[in-house]
Design a protein around this motif. Structure first.
Motif, mmCIF file in Angstrom:
data_model
loop_
_atom_site.group_PDB
_atom_site.id
_atom_site.type_symbol
_atom_site.label_atom_id
_atom_site.label_comp_id
_atom_site.label_asym_id
_atom_site.label_seq_id
_atom_site.Cartn_x
_atom_site.Cartn_y
_atom_site.Cartn_z
ATOM 1 N N ALA A 102 -24.907 -22.590 -40.957
ATOM 2 C CA ALA A 102 -26.071 -22.696 -40.070
ATOM 3 C C ALA A 102 -27.205 -21.746 -40.450
ATOM 4 O O ALA A 102 -27.964 -21.315 -39.601
ATOM 5 N N ASP A 103 -27.331 -21.421 -41.725
ATOM 6 C CA ASP A 103 -28.431 -20.576 -42.187
ATOM 7 C C ASP A 103 -29.612 -21.475 -42.535
ATOM 8 O O ASP A 103 -29.439 -22.518 -43.176
ATOM 9 N N THR A 104 -30.812 -21.069 -42.137
ATOM 10 C CA THR A 104 -31.988 -21.880 -42.445
ATOM 11 C C THR A 104 -32.657 -21.479 -43.752
ATOM 12 O O THR A 104 -33.684 -22.045 -44.114
ATOM 13 N N LEU A 105 -32.106 -20.509 -44.450
ATOM 14 C CA LEU A 105 -32.552 -20.148 -45.790
ATOM 15 C C LEU A 105 -31.409 -20.400 -46.752
ATOM 16 O O LEU A 105 -30.342 -19.804 -46.633
ATOM 17 N N LEU A 106 -31.637 -21.279 -47.714
ATOM 18 C CA LEU A 106 -30.633 -21.566 -48.733
ATOM 19 C C LEU A 106 -31.019 -20.835 -50.013
ATOM 20 O O LEU A 106 -32.107 -21.058 -50.564
ATOM 21 N N GLU A 107 -30.138 -19.975 -50.489
ATOM 22 C CA GLU A 107 -30.338 -19.281 -51.763
ATOM 23 C C GLU A 107 -29.359 -19.855 -52.773
ATOM 24 O O GLU A 107 -28.142 -19.826 -52.571
ATOM 25 N N LEU A 108 -29.916 -20.362 -53.878
ATOM 26 C CA LEU A 108 -29.099 -21.091 -54.842
ATOM 27 C C LEU A 108 -29.680 -20.900 -56.233
ATOM 28 O O LEU A 108 -30.869 -21.185 -56.465
#
Length: 354
Positions: A102-108
């Motif tokens: 449920a994180d609104t920032l995706l780090e990939l």
């Protein structure tokens, strides 16, 4: 998430782009159902590419944040601003969380992504009614932000005494010469002298009128028609909090006075653009804002000078970077900008008295 069953449109030249494997990998982290179409969406910064996605669960906008300027903590700061005002009843484009955590920032893979619910609306058509709506929406936003306690890294940016603008003015001759060796040097240097003179006067006037004594709070930081979505019966939806920061609210008001009241610039030659702002839309924007919240006499006195500072930054930074303004001759654009600054400076008392 179903695999895309529709089309993926190719991007326009000059825009950063997504790659097919990147898209599949990013979207696997969101629960969007069966995807029908994925299209490039060319709005906002060219360094932050966007995709408009339609699935059986609605329409969405995927955005890759610029790696040059947006650390994870900065993105979290901007998101915390948006989430707070949404909780206060301000209409925004909903941030969609990733699957599971449920994180609104995706780090990939060293990049950062956000997904929003897409909001349909109409473009700003320079009507007094829309200018008034924009003023009211800004006042509502400011009221919500007075109780905001944002988390993350606050962006290091400001309108007043903006050193980036001064540095950009110094770099412009070299940038223009590189982009167009046949440019009109005399026209360029005269325009730059006019901009520097108006900028220095505006900085002095804003300081003399008490800029440093104004209360600071979180602000939107980029209040213009492209970041407001108008709809027939619903309130204005506010988008793009990427420039949110801590400054006096008069900064947003001054920027709104400029952005929502510019006259149509349809002519190809900037020297043929009409000079000045639309007085009726200035009045309408002010009516909208003050219908919700009054501004102080000190703020009113400073607004014209912040308008000038904002315009110089808006024009100089991209020209220093590209050597032109959206592909238009830099020297001719800067003459048009100088004419606008003269118009505002000559009417500063009238603007402050609105």
């Amino acid at each position: 998430m179903g695999a895309p069953t529709g089309e993926f449109s190719q991007p326009a030249a000059g825009w950063d782009r997504f790659h097919s494997k990147e898209i599949a990998k990013v979207l696997s982290h969101f629960d969007l159902g069966v995807i029908a179409t994925i299209r490039e969406y060319h709005r906002g910064s060219r360094r932050a590419p966007k995709l408009r996605i339609r699935s059986d669960r609605g329409e969405f906008l995927l955005k890759r944040r610029s790696t040059e300027r947006d650390s994870a903590e900065r993105v979290r700061f901007c998101q915390s601003i948006q989430k707070h005002v949404a909780s206060c009843g301000v209409s925004t484009a909903e941030l969609i969380p990733t699957r599971g955590n449920a994180d609104t920032l995706l780090e990939l893979d060293g990049r950062r992504y956000e997904l929003f619910r897409f909001v349909e609306g109409v473009r700003y058509t320079r009507t007094e009614a829309q200018a008034q709506e924009a003023g009211f929406a800004l006042a509502q936003l400011h009221a919500a932000l007075t109780t905001c306690r944002a988390v993350g890294q606050m962006p290091d940016a400001r309108i007043h005494h903006n050193q980036h603008a001064h540095a950009a003015l110094s770099r412009i001759p070299e940038a223009v010469a590189y982009a167009n060796p046949n440019f009109d040097r005399t026209m360029l240097m005269q325009a730059l002298d006019r901009l520097r003179g108006r900028l220095e006067m505006a900085e002095h006037k804003a300081a003399k009128c008490g800029y440093d004594s104004l209360a600071q709070q979180p602000i939107h930081g980029d209040w213009h028609p492209g970041n407001t979505i108008f709809r027939a019966t619903d309130p204005v939806t506010v988008i793009d909090f990427d420039s949110a920061r801590q400054e006096p609210r008069a900064v947003d008001i001054a920027n709104g006075f400029v952005q929502f009241t510019l006259r149509s610039r349809a002519a190809a030659d900037p020297l043929e653009w009409p000079v000045g702002l639309d007085p009726e839309r200035i009045q309408a924007f002010a009516r909208g804002y003050t219908a919700h919240t009054r501004w102080t006499a000190e703020e009113a006195a400073i607004i014209p000078w912040l308008m000038i500072e904002a315009i110089v930054g808006e024009a100089s930074v991209p020209i220093a970077r590209e050597g032109s303004f959206a592909g238009i001759s830099a020297e001719r654009v800067l003459v048009a900008v100088a004419n606008l600054l003269d118009w505002i400076g000559d009417r500063s008392r009238a603007i402050a008295g609105i």
